[in-house]
Design a protein around this motif. Structure first.
Motif, PDB file in Angstrom:
ATOM      1  N   SER A  24     -42.729  -3.230  -1.747  1.00 42.51           N
ATOM      2  CA  SER A  24     -42.609  -3.186  -3.205  1.00 42.51           C
ATOM      3  C   SER A  24     -42.241  -4.550  -3.784  1.00 42.51           C
ATOM      4  O   SER A  24     -42.510  -4.817  -4.944  1.00 42.51           O
ATOM      5  N   THR A  25     -41.637  -5.433  -2.972  1.00 47.54           N
ATOM      6  CA  THR A  25     -41.319  -6.794  -3.388  1.00 47.54           C
ATOM      7  C   THR A  25     -41.935  -7.762  -2.382  1.00 47.54           C
ATOM      8  O   THR A  25     -41.542  -7.750  -1.206  1.00 47.54           O
TER       9      THR A  25
ATOM     10  N   TYR B  64     -40.836  -0.107   0.868  1.00 46.60           N
ATOM     11  CA  TYR B  64     -42.292   0.018   0.894  1.00 46.60           C
ATOM     12  C   TYR B  64     -42.890   0.398  -0.453  1.00 46.60           C
ATOM     13  O   TYR B  64     -42.293   1.118  -1.232  1.00 46.60           O
ATOM     14  N   SER B  65     -44.113  -0.072  -0.669  1.00 53.69           N
ATOM     15  CA  SER B  65     -44.814   0.254  -1.906  1.00 53.69           C
ATOM     16  C   SER B  65     -45.235   1.723  -1.886  1.00 53.69           C
ATOM     17  O   SER B  65     -45.423   2.316  -0.822  1.00 53.69           O
TER      18      SER B  65
END
Length: 164
Positions: free
Chosen positions: A44-45, A150-151
């Motif tokens: 996610s980053t 995690y995305s």
């Protein structure tokens, strides 16, 4: 020799490197064999990972979380288990569960499952307060900051924590 992975967009943060070394990595960022773009798309980053081990198809996330570095462990074949099947399998390995994914009691938990209650897609090992280590499929063994790195389009959010 430790080197920082410099992608087109981001540097791996110093906090990740320190955390990787603190939790036993011999070199926090010795090298990444998968493209930075590929790994960045999974979190996610962007850049939220530190290298702990080379890419290999010998073992996977569940095997690593259970302490097995010599064989692939996914007893559900080509399917992803729902949370009840994952619970049953981990219980057979001596792990109990917690539905409280937000608990910060590091000492009580060792494994986190990811995905959703109908499809568990990934497992990680809690490395330290707010750090997780995971084998990303055929990719590297990596450390991430946070218990939910995690995305949504990849492994997804944390579902449950498991204590041994």
């Amino acid at each position: 020799m430790t080197r920082l992975l410099i992608g087109k967009k981001k540097l791996v943060t110093a906090a990740i490197a320190v955390g990787a070394i603190a939790s036993g990595a011999t070199t926090a960022l010795a090298g990444i064999t998968t493209s930075t773009y590929t790994l960045d798309s999974m979190v996610s980053t962007a850049g939220n990972y530190a290298w702990l081990g080379d890419a290999t198809g010998t073992y996977n996330c569940l095997a690593y979380a259970l302490g097995n570095y010599s064989s692939w462990d996914w007893p559900w074949g080509v399917s992803n288990p729902d949370t009840w099947k994952a619970d049953t399998y981990l219980k057979s390995k001596g792990f109990g569960t917690s539905k409280d994914i937000s608990s910060t009691d590091v000492a009580a938990y060792e494994i986190i499952s990811y995905g959703n209650i109908y499809s568990i897609t990934h497992f990680s090992r809690i490395a330290a307060s707010n750090y997780t280590n995971a084998k990303w499929g055929n990719y590297e063994l990596l450390q991430s900051y946070g218990w939910q790195p995690y995305s949504a389009s990849n492994y997804g959010p944390g579902v449950k924590k498991y204590a041994h």
